[in-house]
Scaffold this motif. Structure first.
Motif, PDB file in Angstrom:
ATOM      1  N   ILE A  43       0.817  -1.199   0.000  1.00  0.00           N
ATOM      2  CA  ILE A  43       0.000   0.000   0.000  1.00  0.00           C
ATOM      3  C   ILE A  43       0.864   1.269   0.000  1.00  0.00           C
ATOM      4  N   PRO A  44       0.523   2.261  -0.815  1.00  0.00           N
ATOM      5  CA  PRO A  44       1.247   3.543  -0.777  1.00  0.00           C
ATOM      6  C   PRO A  44       0.970   4.265   0.543  1.00  0.00           C
ATOM      7  N   ILE A  45       2.031   4.778   1.170  1.00  0.00           N
ATOM      8  CA  ILE A  45       1.907   5.482   2.439  1.00  0.00           C
ATOM      9  C   ILE A  45       2.482   6.886   2.277  1.00  0.00           C
ATOM     10  N   VAL A  46       1.648   7.885   2.470  1.00  0.00           N
ATOM     11  CA  VAL A  46       2.082   9.281   2.428  1.00  0.00           C
ATOM     12  C   VAL A  46       2.179   9.761   3.869  1.00  0.00           C
ATOM     13  N   SER A  47       3.379  10.129   4.288  1.00  0.00           N
ATOM     14  CA  SER A  47       3.607  10.495   5.686  1.00  0.00           C
ATOM     15  C   SER A  47       4.115  11.923   5.787  1.00  0.00           C
ATOM     16  N   GLU A  48       3.507  12.686   6.689  1.00  0.00           N
ATOM     17  CA  GLU A  48       3.936  14.067   6.918  1.00  0.00           C
ATOM     18  C   GLU A  48       4.966  14.086   8.037  1.00  0.00           C
ATOM     19  N   ILE A  49       6.172  14.551   7.709  1.00  0.00           N
ATOM     20  CA  ILE A  49       7.283  14.601   8.658  1.00  0.00           C
ATOM     21  C   ILE A  49       7.675  16.055   8.882  1.00  0.00           C
ATOM     22  N   LEU A  50       7.868  16.427  10.145  1.00  0.00           N
ATOM     23  CA  LEU A  50       8.158  17.823  10.478  1.00  0.00           C
ATOM     24  C   LEU A  50       9.644  18.099  10.620  1.00  0.00           C
ATOM     25  N   SER A  51      10.402  17.113  11.097  1.00  0.00           N
ATOM     26  CA  SER A  51      11.828  17.312  11.343  1.00  0.00           C
ATOM     27  C   SER A  51      12.655  16.711  10.216  1.00  0.00           C
ATOM     28  N   GLU A  52      13.626  17.456   9.730  1.00  0.00           N
ATOM     29  CA  GLU A  52      14.475  16.971   8.632  1.00  0.00           C
ATOM     30  C   GLU A  52      15.275  15.732   9.038  1.00  0.00           C
ATOM     31  N   LYS A  53      15.603  15.625  10.320  1.00  0.00           N
ATOM     32  CA  LYS A  53      16.407  14.500  10.786  1.00  0.00           C
ATOM     33  C   LYS A  53      15.656  13.171  10.698  1.00  0.00           C
ATOM     34  N   GLN A  54      14.319  13.216  10.662  1.00  0.00           N
ATOM     35  CA  GLN A  54      13.525  11.987  10.673  1.00  0.00           C
ATOM     36  C   GLN A  54      13.074  11.553   9.277  1.00  0.00           C
ATOM     37  N   ILE A  55      13.465  12.302   8.264  1.00  0.00           N
ATOM     38  CA  ILE A  55      13.031  11.975   6.901  1.00  0.00           C
ATOM     39  C   ILE A  55      13.546  10.604   6.476  1.00  0.00           C
ATOM     40  N   ASP A  56      14.841  10.347   6.708  1.00  0.00           N
ATOM     41  CA  ASP A  56      15.416   9.050   6.322  1.00  0.00           C
ATOM     42  C   ASP A  56      14.772   7.910   7.100  1.00  0.00           C
ATOM     43  N   ASN A  57      14.494   8.135   8.396  1.00  0.00           N
ATOM     44  CA  ASN A  57      13.860   7.091   9.202  1.00  0.00           C
ATOM     45  C   ASN A  57      12.463   6.776   8.686  1.00  0.00           C
ATOM     46  N   ALA A  58      11.738   7.796   8.259  1.00  0.00           N
ATOM     47  CA  ALA A  58      10.403   7.571   7.700  1.00  0.00           C
ATOM     48  C   ALA A  58      10.483   6.745   6.425  1.00  0.00           C
ATOM     49  N   GLY A  59      11.504   7.017   5.611  1.00  0.00           N
ATOM     50  CA  GLY A  59      11.697   6.228   4.393  1.00  0.00           C
ATOM     51  C   GLY A  59      12.050   4.787   4.702  1.00  0.00           C
ATOM     52  N   ARG A  60      12.925   4.598   5.692  1.00  0.00           N
ATOM     53  CA  ARG A  60      13.288   3.231   6.077  1.00  0.00           C
ATOM     54  C   ARG A  60      12.103   2.482   6.691  1.00  0.00           C
ATOM     55  N   ALA A  61      11.205   3.216   7.330  1.00  0.00           N
ATOM     56  CA  ALA A  61      10.033   2.578   7.943  1.00  0.00           C
ATOM     57  C   ALA A  61       9.042   2.089   6.903  1.00  0.00           C
ATOM     58  N   GLY A  62       9.128   2.635   5.686  1.00  0.00           N
ATOM     59  CA  GLY A  62       8.242   2.161   4.624  1.00  0.00           C
ATOM     60  C   GLY A  62       7.371   3.219   3.987  1.00  0.00           C
ATOM     61  N   ALA A  63       7.594   4.500   4.318  1.00  0.00           N
ATOM     62  CA  ALA A  63       6.800   5.568   3.713  1.00  0.00           C
ATOM     63  C   ALA A  63       7.120   5.671   2.227  1.00  0.00           C
ATOM     64  N   THR A  64       6.089   5.686   1.399  1.00  0.00           N
ATOM     65  CA  THR A  64       6.271   5.811  -0.044  1.00  0.00           C
ATOM     66  C   THR A  64       6.577   7.249  -0.427  1.00  0.00           C
ATOM     67  N   THR A  65       5.844   8.180   0.143  1.00  0.00           N
ATOM     68  CA  THR A  65       6.040   9.611  -0.108  1.00  0.00           C
ATOM     69  C   THR A  65       6.125  10.321   1.231  1.00  0.00           C
ATOM     70  N   ILE A  66       7.088  11.230   1.354  1.00  0.00           N
ATOM     71  CA  ILE A  66       7.278  11.979   2.592  1.00  0.00           C
ATOM     72  C   ILE A  66       6.987  13.450   2.316  1.00  0.00           C
ATOM     73  N   ILE A  67       6.013  13.978   3.023  1.00  0.00           N
ATOM     74  CA  ILE A  67       5.654  15.391   2.890  1.00  0.00           C
ATOM     75  C   ILE A  67       6.421  16.185   3.939  1.00  0.00           C
ATOM     76  N   ARG A  68       7.296  17.075   3.481  1.00  0.00           N
ATOM     77  CA  ARG A  68       8.086  17.899   4.396  1.00  0.00           C
ATOM     78  C   ARG A  68       7.397  19.262   4.513  1.00  0.00           C
ATOM     79  N   SER A  69       6.349  19.307   5.317  1.00  0.00           N
ATOM     80  CA  SER A  69       5.512  20.500   5.379  1.00  0.00           C
ATOM     81  C   SER A  69       6.268  21.719   5.898  1.00  0.00           C
ATOM     82  N   ASN A  70       7.175  21.516   6.862  1.00  0.00           N
ATOM     83  CA  ASN A  70       7.925  22.663   7.386  1.00  0.00           C
ATOM     84  C   ASN A  70       8.821  23.273   6.322  1.00  0.00           C
ATOM     85  N   ASP A  71       9.502  22.418   5.537  1.00  0.00           N
ATOM     86  CA  ASP A  71      10.370  22.929   4.469  1.00  0.00           C
ATOM     87  C   ASP A  71       9.552  23.676   3.424  1.00  0.00           C
ATOM     88  N   PHE A  72       8.405  23.105   3.073  1.00  0.00           N
ATOM     89  CA  PHE A  72       7.567  23.732   2.049  1.00  0.00           C
ATOM     90  C   PHE A  72       7.056  25.096   2.524  1.00  0.00           C
TER      91      PHE A  72
END
Length: 332
Positions: A214-243
């Protein structure tokens, strides 16, 4: 063994079905008896059943009326017994519907469906996203999982609410995670960035453990956790703070005479992004030569995706290569 099975079956059957079964058995009995007592007045058993049902429900159309004393005694017994039975059935039915509606609002009912969207966390941002989906894809079913709401006041359909923690398998099974089309995990604004990201990553792991594809879109706030979210299985990571930070920068830039927020908002509500593979006929062509064929088909080309590199609005002399992805926009 048979007696035990029947007792087990009886206790498993809901009370509302037991009452309905009792009504369906009782009415034909009274119909049969009145047909025997007054065959001239009630020519067929069906006429007797019809009379029993109308009399027992206290509607009383008056199309069939017993004339003999035994017939009227039977009618009196029917009113005293059958009338209460039907009234009790209707009251039980109303109570069952009312309880089900209350459980639905409190998020205690499992979802029954497939190919639906699941939203983890409900806030104003999620509500607006649900509104957009309903506006553009009215037939798409939506399941919202949230553990902080006592009930969901959102009344637009088709939305199903489940109260609970999305990191728990039982809650995900209630949401039919294995049959869902996509999952969106919203950041929890009531927590710190670190706590919100940790919860999002744990939720991603739980979802991926129940559905590998299943595709998983996850909203991540901290830049340090982006890689961890990807390793956890997130298909798309929304970096709302950066945007939002980038958007604010453009809004505050005194040299730019524009309204970036309004421009992007209307662009995203009226258009949608789409990735198209580069046709073989356009391999080796320049960017300027590749754009017109897409425009003829209604696609507005905004750039090229080459591997992981985004080339937005490249130079017109840029030569396209095999495996390039064309980034386009099209009207919704």
């Amino acid at each position: 063994m048979n007696d035990r099975f029947l007792k087990l079956l009886y206790h498993r059957v809901p009370n509302i079905l037991k009452l309905l079964l009792l009504v369906l058995i009782t009415m034909p009995i009274f119909g049969f008896l009145i047909n025997l007592m007054e065959p001239d007045r009630f020519p067929t058993v069906f006429d007797g059943i019809w009379w029993a049902l109308i009399t027992g429900s206290t509607v009383g159309y008056g199309d069939f009326i017993p004339e003999t004393i035994p017939g009227r005694l039977l009618a009196a017994f029917l009113v005293l017994s059958g009338g209460g039975l039907i009234a009790f059935y209707i009251a039980s039915l109303s109570t069952t519907v009312s309880k089900r509606e209350k459980k639905s609002q409190e998020g205690k009912l499992a979802f029954h469906g497939n190919n639906h969207y699941i939203f983890v966390g409900f806030n104003e941002r999620t509500r607006r996203l649900v509104d957009l989906i309903i506006r553009h894809y009215s037939n798409k079913k939506i399941v919202i999982i949230d553990r902080s709401l006592d009930n969901l006041s959102y009344t637009k359909l088709p939305v199903h609410y489940i109260k609970g923690n999305a990191t728990e398998d039982d809650i995900l099974h209630m949401a039919k995670i294995k049959d869902a089309a996509c999952v969106f995990i919203a950041a929890d604004n009531q927590k710190t960035d670190y706590e919100s990201d940790t919860q999002a990553i744990l939720t991603t792991i739980a979802i991926r453990g129940n559905n590998q594809d299943i595709p998983i879109v996850s909203e991540i706030l901290s830049e340090k956790q982006i890689d961890n979210a990807g390793r956890a299985g997130a298909t798309t990571i929304i970096r709302s703070n950066d945007f939002m930070s980038s958007l604010f920068f453009h809004e505050l830039d005194p040299e730019v005479q524009a309204t970036p927020f309004e421009d992007i908002y209307h662009l995203l509500t009226q258009q949608k992004f789409i990735h198209l593979p580069l046709p073989d006929s356009l391999i080796g062509k320049t960017y300027s030569e590749a754009v017109p064929p897409f425009l003829e088909k209604g696609y507005m080309v905004i750039g090229i995706l080459r591997g992981k590199d985004y080339m937005l609005h490249p130079k017109i002399a840029c030569v396209l290569k095999e495996k390039d992805i064309v980034i386009c926009m099209v009207h919704r």
